[in-house]
Design an enzyme around this catalytic site. Structure first.
Site, short mmCIF file in Angstrom:
data_model
loop_
_atom_site.label_atom_id
_atom_site.label_comp_id
_atom_site.label_asym_id
_atom_site.label_seq_id
_atom_site.Cartn_x
_atom_site.Cartn_y
_atom_site.Cartn_z
N HIS A 103 5.91 -7.06 -5.45
CA HIS A 103 6.95 -7.17 -6.28
C HIS A 103 6.32 -8.11 -7.53
O HIS A 103 6.20 -9.34 -7.28
CB HIS A 103 8.04 -7.73 -5.74
CG HIS A 103 8.77 -6.93 -4.68
ND1 HIS A 103 9.68 -6.05 -5.13
CD2 HIS A 103 8.94 -7.12 -3.51
CE1 HIS A 103 10.42 -5.54 -3.88
NE2 HIS A 103 9.74 -5.97 -3.15
N HIS A 113 4.73 0.44 -3.25
CA HIS A 113 4.89 0.68 -1.86
C HIS A 113 3.84 1.75 -1.57
O HIS A 113 3.50 2.67 -2.06
CB HIS A 113 6.26 1.15 -1.49
CG HIS A 113 5.94 1.82 0.04
ND1 HIS A 113 6.15 3.08 0.29
CD2 HIS A 113 6.28 1.13 1.40
CE1 HIS A 113 6.19 3.38 1.32
NE2 HIS A 113 6.10 2.13 2.26
N GLY A 257 12.05 -3.01 18.47
CA GLY A 257 11.74 -4.44 19.07
C GLY A 257 10.60 -4.85 18.22
O GLY A 257 9.95 -5.79 18.77
N ARG A 259 8.74 -7.04 15.11
CA ARG A 259 8.85 -8.42 14.43
C ARG A 259 9.78 -8.31 13.01
O ARG A 259 9.11 -7.79 12.35
CB ARG A 259 7.38 -9.10 14.52
CG ARG A 259 7.72 -10.50 13.75
CD ARG A 259 6.14 -11.15 13.85
NE ARG A 259 6.21 -12.53 13.27
CZ ARG A 259 5.85 -13.13 12.15
NH1 ARG A 259 5.71 -12.03 11.22
NH2 ARG A 259 6.05 -13.99 11.89
#
Length: 303
Positions: A103, A113, A257, A259
């Site tokens: 950004h 991206h 699951g 982070r």
């Protein structure tokens, strides 16, 4: 040739290093903060692996840049990941990749991206990845350069297919508008054997800096004021909406699951929403919608 997990991992770690070093040089003031993390088993047995998350904030050129490497393993995939691939149910897997979102501070520098990744579950494997560009104020020169570099990365045979895939994927369905001007995107790619498929992923990863940095260098000193900044923050809202509502990588990371801080480091530091706002006709802001947020063959265009 069977899949070489170690070779893929080594390439991805080196790619993260090279991109971070180049962004630090370009910014000139800010540095990446690194977190090394391990995936913790909570209610999903067999979770393992971890990653290396790097975030740069409050730079002279880049307001926020996140470049993450992850290599996660599991005993079985979440149901959302096997809905269309039932043969994967119950298989242990490795999923590894590098993903980044940048950004910029100046509204005339586009957000971008990039992601390259590899998935392995027994004898089933594939590569995926691509990069896309999200300008706030578009320039033909930038769009042509971006798409020609993308075409060079995957070759003229694959480019039309990967470009359309990108246009279709990075589409905000609830807004009926593209997120940006696209680029290339591919997934589940194993068509030419491991060695050639791996080479394709490397070509895409290696093409990112040559695609993006020349645009940054052309636009980072462009004069701007509160009007352009307000529009940048408003359009960043579209970025947030896509990532949280539609992005499969975000969904997979959260549901498997992963982070949370590393998954959501793609979000911009500041953003705004306005109720039912539309740009005035004939303005540069309207031109983004009317001209740049339309699929077109940029690689074949002339300035």
């Amino acid at each position: 040739m069977p899949p070489d997990l170690n070779a893929v991992r080594a390439y991805l770690l080196a790619l993260q290093d090279s991109i971070c070093a180049a962004l630090e040089r370009e910014d000139g003031t800010a540095r990446f903060h690194e977190d090394n993390w391990k995936r913790v088993e909570v209610d999903q047995p067999g979770l393992g692996g971890g990653g290396r998350s790097r975030v740069m904030a409050d730079g002279a050129v880049f307001e926020k840049a996140g470049v993450g490497f992850s290599h996660v393993t599991g005993a079985s995939l979440p149901p959302s990941a096997t809905a269309n691939r039932p043969e994967l149910a119950g298989r242990p897997y490795d999923a590894l990749g590098v993903s980044l979102v940048i950004h910029p501070r100046n509204p005339y520098v586009p957000t971008t991206h990039m992601n390259v990744r590899f998935f392995l579950a027994g004898d089933i494997w594939w590569f995926g990845g691509g990069f896309d560009l999200t300008p706030y104020y578009g320039f033909d020169e930038d769009a042509i350069h971006w798409h020609r570099t993308a075409r060079g990365a995957c070759g003229p045979e694959l480019y039309p297919r990967f470009k359309k895939w990108c246009d279709d994927y990075f589409y905000i369905k609830h807004r009926s508008e593209p997120r940006g001007i696209g680029g290339i995107f591919f997934d589940d790619f194993n068509e030419a054997g491991f060695e050639r498929s791996f080479a394709l992923m490397c070509h895409v990863g290696d093409a990112f800096l040559p695609a993006y940095l020349p645009i940054v260098q052309r636009r980072q000193k462009h004069a701007h004021g509160s009007r352009e900044r307000d529009f940048q923050l408003y359009r960043r809202g579209r970025y947030v909406e896509f990532n949280l509502v539609w992005d499969r990588g975000t969904h997979f990371g959260l549901q498997s699951g992963g982070r949370t801080e590393s998954i959501l480091m793609s979000l911009p530091p500041l953003v705004s929403w306005r109720y039912d706002w539309k740009p005035e006709p004939g303005t540069p802001e309207a031109r983004l919608y009317e001209y740049f947020l339309k699929p077109r063959d940029w690689a074949a265009s002339e300035v």
